[in-house]
Design a protein around this motif. Structure first.
Motif, PDB file in Angstrom:
ATOM      1  N   ARG A  41       0.882  -1.175   0.000  1.00 53.61           N
ATOM      2  CA  ARG A  41       0.000   0.000   0.000  1.00 53.61           C
ATOM      3  C   ARG A  41       0.915   1.219   0.000  1.00 53.61           C
ATOM      4  NH1 ARG A  41      -3.329  -1.759   2.832  1.00 53.61           N
ATOM      5  NH2 ARG A  41      -4.919  -0.216   2.664  1.00 53.61           N
ATOM      6  N   GLN A  42       0.351   2.343  -0.362  1.00 50.04           N
ATOM      7  CA  GLN A  42       1.136   3.577  -0.383  1.00 50.04           C
ATOM      8  C   GLN A  42       0.514   4.577   0.581  1.00 50.04           C
ATOM      9  OE1 GLN A  42       1.564   6.376  -3.912  1.00 50.04           O
ATOM     10  NE2 GLN A  42       3.526   5.278  -3.959  1.00 50.04           N
ATOM     11  N   ALA A  43       1.368   5.357   1.208  1.00 50.88           N
ATOM     12  CA  ALA A  43       0.926   6.421   2.112  1.00 50.88           C
ATOM     13  C   ALA A  43       1.642   7.704   1.713  1.00 50.88           C
ATOM     14  CB  ALA A  43       1.253   6.073   3.561  1.00 50.88           C
ATOM     15  N   THR A  44       1.023   8.815   2.041  1.00 48.67           N
ATOM     16  CA  THR A  44       1.654  10.100   1.754  1.00 48.67           C
ATOM     17  C   THR A  44       2.342  10.617   3.010  1.00 48.67           C
ATOM     18  OG1 THR A  44      -0.369  11.283   2.308  1.00 48.67           O
ATOM     19  CG2 THR A  44      -0.060  10.708   0.013  1.00 48.67           C
ATOM     20  N   ASN A  71       9.873   9.788  14.437  1.00 50.91           N
ATOM     21  CA  ASN A  71       9.797   8.380  14.845  1.00 50.91           C
ATOM     22  C   ASN A  71       8.363   7.913  15.081  1.00 50.91           C
ATOM     23  OD1 ASN A  71      12.566   7.976  14.765  1.00 50.91           O
ATOM     24  ND2 ASN A  71      12.834   8.762  16.833  1.00 50.91           N
ATOM     25  N   ALA A  72       7.543   8.744  15.698  1.00 55.84           N
ATOM     26  CA  ALA A  72       6.163   8.351  15.980  1.00 55.84           C
ATOM     27  C   ALA A  72       5.392   8.081  14.696  1.00 55.84           C
ATOM     28  CB  ALA A  72       5.467   9.437  16.799  1.00 55.84           C
ATOM     29  N   ARG A  73       5.711   8.777  13.641  1.00 57.15           N
ATOM     30  CA  ARG A  73       5.011   8.593  12.365  1.00 57.15           C
ATOM     31  C   ARG A  73       5.283   7.209  11.785  1.00 57.15           C
ATOM     32  NH1 ARG A  73       0.963   8.728   9.056  1.00 57.15           N
ATOM     33  NH2 ARG A  73       1.383   9.559   7.016  1.00 57.15           N
ATOM     34  N   TYR A  74       6.505   6.672  11.964  1.00 58.15           N
ATOM     35  CA  TYR A  74       6.805   5.322  11.487  1.00 58.15           C
ATOM     36  C   TYR A  74       5.823   4.327  12.104  1.00 58.15           C
ATOM     37  CZ  TYR A  74      11.328   6.709   9.504  1.00 58.15           C
ATOM     38  OH  TYR A  74      12.320   7.275   8.753  1.00 58.15           O
ATOM     39  N   PHE A  75       5.584   4.471  13.407  1.00 57.58           N
ATOM     40  CA  PHE A  75       4.699   3.537  14.103  1.00 57.58           C
ATOM     41  C   PHE A  75       3.249   3.691  13.651  1.00 57.58           C
ATOM     42  CE2 PHE A  75       8.461   3.722  16.763  1.00 57.58           C
ATOM     43  CZ  PHE A  75       8.759   2.365  16.829  1.00 57.58           C
ATOM     44  N   GLU A  76       2.847   4.898  13.312  1.00 57.65           N
ATOM     45  CA  GLU A  76       1.507   5.102  12.747  1.00 57.65           C
ATOM     46  C   GLU A  76       1.392   4.406  11.390  1.00 57.65           C
ATOM     47  OE1 GLU A  76       0.886   9.310  12.510  1.00 57.65           O
ATOM     48  OE2 GLU A  76       0.922   9.575  14.675  1.00 57.65           O
ATOM     49  N   LEU A  77       2.420   4.509  10.574  1.00 57.27           N
ATOM     50  CA  LEU A  77       2.409   3.858   9.266  1.00 57.27           C
ATOM     51  C   LEU A  77       2.359   2.340   9.412  1.00 57.27           C
ATOM     52  CD1 LEU A  77       5.053   6.062   7.435  1.00 57.27           C
ATOM     53  CD2 LEU A  77       2.600   5.968   6.929  1.00 57.27           C
ATOM     54  N   PRO A 133       8.492  15.666   0.628  1.00 56.19           N
ATOM     55  CA  PRO A 133       7.091  15.396   0.326  1.00 56.19           C
ATOM     56  C   PRO A 133       6.842  14.084  -0.405  1.00 56.19           C
ATOM     57  CG  PRO A 133       7.951  16.779  -1.401  1.00 56.19           C
ATOM     58  CD  PRO A 133       9.099  16.472  -0.448  1.00 56.19           C
ATOM     59  N   GLU A 134       7.800  13.197  -0.477  1.00 61.40           N
ATOM     60  CA  GLU A 134       7.638  11.967  -1.259  1.00 61.40           C
ATOM     61  C   GLU A 134       6.731  10.957  -0.564  1.00 61.40           C
ATOM     62  OE1 GLU A 134       8.897  11.694  -4.331  1.00 61.40           O
ATOM     63  OE2 GLU A 134       9.650  13.726  -4.042  1.00 61.40           O
ATOM     64  N   PRO A 135       5.928  10.202  -1.324  1.00 61.70           N
ATOM     65  CA  PRO A 135       5.117   9.140  -0.722  1.00 61.70           C
ATOM     66  C   PRO A 135       6.005   7.984  -0.266  1.00 61.70           C
ATOM     67  CG  PRO A 135       4.922   9.088  -3.106  1.00 61.70           C
ATOM     68  CD  PRO A 135       5.736  10.299  -2.760  1.00 61.70           C
ATOM     69  N   VAL A 136       5.449   7.120   0.563  1.00 59.90           N
ATOM     70  CA  VAL A 136       6.158   5.922   1.009  1.00 59.90           C
ATOM     71  C   VAL A 136       5.353   4.694   0.590  1.00 59.90           C
ATOM     72  CG1 VAL A 136       7.411   6.984   2.917  1.00 59.90           C
ATOM     73  CG2 VAL A 136       5.140   6.053   3.317  1.00 59.90           C
ATOM     74  N   ASP A 137       6.082   3.647   0.237  1.00 59.07           N
ATOM     75  CA  ASP A 137       5.485   2.352  -0.056  1.00 59.07           C
ATOM     76  C   ASP A 137       5.657   1.491   1.184  1.00 59.07           C
ATOM     77  OD1 ASP A 137       4.924   3.013  -2.737  1.00 59.07           O
ATOM     78  OD2 ASP A 137       6.968   2.470  -3.335  1.00 59.07           O
ATOM     79  N   LEU A 138       4.578   0.804   1.573  1.00 55.89           N
ATOM     80  CA  LEU A 138       4.579  -0.039   2.759  1.00 55.89           C
ATOM     81  C   LEU A 138       4.366  -1.482   2.331  1.00 55.89           C
ATOM     82  CD1 LEU A 138       2.199   2.229   4.856  1.00 55.89           C
ATOM     83  CD2 LEU A 138       4.703   2.159   4.969  1.00 55.89           C
ATOM     84  N   GLY A 146       7.808  -3.241   5.737  1.00 56.54           N
ATOM     85  CA  GLY A 146       8.918  -2.517   5.126  1.00 56.54           C
ATOM     86  C   GLY A 146       8.461  -1.144   4.685  1.00 56.54           C
ATOM     87  N   ILE A 147       9.283  -0.156   4.959  1.00 56.55           N
ATOM     88  CA  ILE A 147       8.986   1.226   4.573  1.00 56.55           C
ATOM     89  C   ILE A 147      10.023   1.649   3.542  1.00 56.55           C
ATOM     90  CG2 ILE A 147       8.798   3.607   5.406  1.00 56.55           C
ATOM     91  CD1 ILE A 147       7.946   2.383   8.136  1.00 56.55           C
ATOM     92  N   PHE A 148       9.524   2.026   2.370  1.00 61.60           N
ATOM     93  CA  PHE A 148      10.375   2.375   1.239  1.00 61.60           C
ATOM     94  C   PHE A 148       9.994   3.760   0.746  1.00 61.60           C
ATOM     95  CE2 PHE A 148      10.039  -2.153   1.452  1.00 61.60           C
ATOM     96  CZ  PHE A 148      11.247  -2.657   1.017  1.00 61.60           C
ATOM     97  N   GLN A 149      10.997   4.513   0.311  1.00 61.82           N
ATOM     98  CA  GLN A 149      10.717   5.813  -0.305  1.00 61.82           C
ATOM     99  C   GLN A 149      11.606   5.937  -1.529  1.00 61.82           C
ATOM    100  OE1 GLN A 149      11.466   9.618   1.826  1.00 61.82           O
ATOM    101  NE2 GLN A 149       9.293   9.997   1.426  1.00 61.82           N
ATOM    102  N   GLY A 150      10.969   6.211  -2.650  1.00 59.57           N
ATOM    103  CA  GLY A 150      11.719   6.314  -3.895  1.00 59.57           C
ATOM    104  C   GLY A 150      11.821   4.970  -4.586  1.00 59.57           C
ATOM    105  N   PRO A 151      12.574   4.930  -5.682  1.00 64.43           N
ATOM    106  CA  PRO A 151      12.589   3.744  -6.534  1.00 64.43           C
ATOM    107  C   PRO A 151      13.509   2.620  -6.064  1.00 64.43           C
ATOM    108  CG  PRO A 151      13.965   5.432  -7.489  1.00 64.43           C
ATOM    109  CD  PRO A 151      13.315   6.037  -6.261  1.00 64.43           C
TER     110      PRO A 151
END
Length: 151
Positions: free
Chosen positions: A18-21, A35-41, A81-86, A103-108
């Motif tokens: 899934r993708q998140a902004t 750090n808290a945002r990682y746990f929300e994701l 401002p890049e989205p993240v892939d989860l 897994g949290i990924f940003q970019g290609p």
């Protein structure tokens, strides 16, 4: 492995995506994702998948998953401002608990910027006033997660 640590995960290690902004408010003074945002994701990736895969409101099941453990390993910066892939995978599917990896990924790139570990333990939801006894995973949850678990 280096020093006994698991290798940095790659996109191939996950089964569901899934993708998140990211938002301006998500970053700290150093322009890193807070750090808290990682746990929300991580929490959102797991519970959104459960809701979608079961086709039900998971909060109304006779047994619900409560968080028993959560952690995160960080490998690279994530920012705005890049989205993240989860990416989501099941590490262990037990009788009354499930351990996820997110897994949290940003970019290609193929390597994760971070990886969360998230454990749900299932408890009785039929009478919250009576306490929360540990119970087996509901069949609808087990059926949704079995394809993500190791063989």
């Amino acid at each position: 492995m280096s020093g006994g640590r698991p290798p940095r995960p790659t996109r191939a290690d996950y089964a569901v995506w899934r993708q998140a902004t990211t938002r301006w408010a998500d970053v700290d003074v150093y322009a890193h994702l807070n750090n808290a945002r990682y746990f929300e994701l991580i929490d959102t990736a797991v519970n959104a998948h459960l809701a979608e895969a079961t086709g039900t409101d998971i909060r109304t099941l006779d047994a619900i998953g409560v968080v028993a453990e959560v952690g995160c390993r960080y490998f690279a910066e994530v920012g705005y401002p890049e989205p993240v892939d989860l990416g989501l995978a099941v590490e262990r599917l037990g009788t009354s608990s499930v351990t996820y990896r997110v897994g949290i990924f940003q970019g290609p790139g193929e390597e994760a910027a971070a990886e969360g570990r998230f454990v749900h333990v299932y408890v009785d939801n039929t009478d919250p006033e009576a306490g929360r006894a540990v119970v087996p995973l509901p069949d609808v949850v087990r059926d949704a997660l079995a394809p993500l678990a190791p063989a």
